[in-house]
Each structure stands twice: as C-alpha cells, then as structure tokens.
Enzyme design. Structure first.
Site, mmCIF file in Angstrom:
data_model
loop_
_atom_site.group_PDB
_atom_site.id
_atom_site.type_symbol
_atom_site.label_atom_id
_atom_site.label_comp_id
_atom_site.label_asym_id
_atom_site.label_seq_id
_atom_site.Cartn_x
_atom_site.Cartn_y
_atom_site.Cartn_z
ATOM 1 N N SER A 137 95.513 55.290 8.463
ATOM 2 C CA SER A 137 96.245 54.221 9.152
ATOM 3 C C SER A 137 96.002 54.317 10.652
ATOM 4 O O SER A 137 95.847 55.417 11.193
ATOM 5 C CB SER A 137 97.744 54.327 8.858
ATOM 6 O OG SER A 137 97.988 54.251 7.464
ATOM 7 N N LEU A 151 95.636 57.536 15.129
ATOM 8 C CA LEU A 151 95.373 57.380 13.700
ATOM 9 C C LEU A 151 96.019 58.499 12.901
ATOM 10 O O LEU A 151 96.291 59.585 13.419
ATOM 11 C CB LEU A 151 93.869 57.327 13.431
ATOM 12 C CG LEU A 151 93.052 58.598 13.667
ATOM 13 C CD1 LEU A 151 92.979 59.465 12.405
ATOM 14 C CD2 LEU A 151 91.635 58.245 14.121
ATOM 15 N N CYS A 168 102.462 49.920 6.049
ATOM 16 C CA CYS A 168 101.806 49.007 6.998
ATOM 17 C C CYS A 168 102.172 47.551 6.736
ATOM 18 O O CYS A 168 101.448 46.627 7.137
ATOM 19 C CB CYS A 168 100.292 49.195 6.971
ATOM 20 S SG CYS A 168 99.795 50.922 7.234
#
Length: 242
Positions: A137, A151, A168
C-alpha cells in the site's frame, strides 16, 4: 546524483510519535537537506487517510485507529510489515507526484519479481498487486515539494486485521504477503533486495548512508537541529547493499 540517508529502526515503533517526527523533519528541512528513508515495523494500528470514510472501518476492535494527514483511505500496519517512509525532495529529484508514485510502484514490483512474485501496479488504484490481491500500500503527503509518509509492504504478518476494514477503501479487497509465495522469508533479506533498487531508480548515490536510529533520536528533531545531532547516539556505516 544525490545522497540519501537510510535510517533503520529496531523494535516495534508506535505510530503517533513517528508520524510527528516525520512532520517535524519535513517542516524544518531546507533545499540542502539530505533526503532520508526510514525503515521500520509498527505496533498494530489502523491509520485513516485524509480521504478516509468511516464506513470503511468495519470493526477496529481494540486496535488503535489514528487519523493522519496522508492521502488515501484506511489501512493496517503491524509486525511483519515493512514500512518505508520516504522523506524526499521531489523538486531536486525532478519528479512530479504522479511519477513519484509510479516509480515507487515499479521499484516494489521489480524487487518482488526478483523473488519470483509476479507483482505489478494498477492504473486504477495506487499500490502493488499480485493478481487481484494487494501486497503493498502507498500513502503519501507532499508539502512544498517535500514528501513524507510512504509505503507498507506485507512481508510475513498476520493479515487478519485487514478483514476488519475495507482496505484502502475497497470492499472485499484481498491482501497478500511475500510469505505466501516465499517461505521462509526474512525481513533483512527483503531490505537487501529493495534498497539497491530504490537507489538506482531514484538516482541516488550508491552505497547509501546507512544509519541505525532510535525513535528517541528522531523525536529529538523537535528540539535540536540536524547538524547538532549528526553522529550522536547513532551508528553510521557506509555499507554497500549487495
């Protein structure tokens, strides 16, 4: 080419003070400040981005939820997940925000492909995927051309908390991790693979300046300048990543 300092933090790091340290670094940095990348693992926590909607939090239970200033929706951080916080000067690197995100995705995918994992980015959603499962992600904030946040790469972790959210902001999105494809896998081995690729793809000098850092050292950014702290209470090694 530019130098970059890679800071590695041991132990599990609470999210809130680390986030505040990132904000302080970014607010105080200047055009000549060396870029930094922070590697660490977090204590269990859900984080909600600026675009976060409460309906994507299904049941946080007793895991803390922190609303942050990064982009994106809700995600989970915890042990066994490699965090890379990217404190970079995008203007100096000549990167737009869009190109920055694509370079991150391509670099992570390239590192996973070295492990035989067929990972790739998606045009429709930030991050890195293996088939339709998300393995990495990305959530960022850019202020005056300086980036922070970064990240989260799933390495060898308990993925169960992701079932408590719509990861998300995508209902039913399945998560995966390196351990599902390469077992056993060690966090240090993942770092040894990904660091040289980041240096190459972002045009940094090799070897990087590798620094073992404590959270307490980073928190001191609230009180002391970078130059005053350099070399104190931390071990600096210029070691080539193989």
């Amino acid at each position: 080419m530019n130098d970059v300092i890679i800071r590695q933090l041991a132990h599990l790091i609470p999210y809130q003070p680390l986030w505040e340290a990132m904000q302080t670094f970014t607010a105080r940095r200047q055009s000549q400040t060396t870029d930094e990348i922070w590697f660490l693992e977090h204590e269990p926590v859900f984080t909600q981005g600026l675009a976060g909607k409460p309906e994507h939090i299904l049941n946080s239970g007793n895991i803390p939820l922190i609303r942050t200033d990064r982009g994106g929706q809700v995600t989970y951080h915890g042990p066994g997940q490699l965090m890379m916080y990217l404190l970079l000067d995008l203007n100096r690197l000549g990167l737009s925000t869009r190109t920055f995100v694509r370079t991150i995705e391509n670099t992570v995918a390239e590192s996973l492909q070295e492990w035989g994992i067929p990972a790739q980015g998606k045009e429709t959603a930030p991050g890195v995927y293996v088939d339709d499962k998300k393995i990495c992600s990305i959530g960022l904030r850019v202020r005056k051309g300086f980036s922070y946040h970064g990240l989260a790469l799933n390495v060898a972790m308990d993925l169960t908390p992701f079932s408590c959210i719509n990861p998300c902001g995508f209902k039913g999105l399945m998560m995966t991790q390196i351990q599902d494809y390469v077992n056993p896998i060690e966090m240090d081995a993942v770092k040894r693979t990904i660091i040289p690729l980041f240096l190459k793809n972002f045009g940094y000098n090799q070897p990087a300046i590798m620094v073992e850092t404590s959270l307490e050292f980073l928190i001191d950014d609230h009180l002391r300048s970078f130059s005053e702290k350099l070399g104190e209470r931390e071990t600096v090694t210029n070691s080539r990543q193989n």
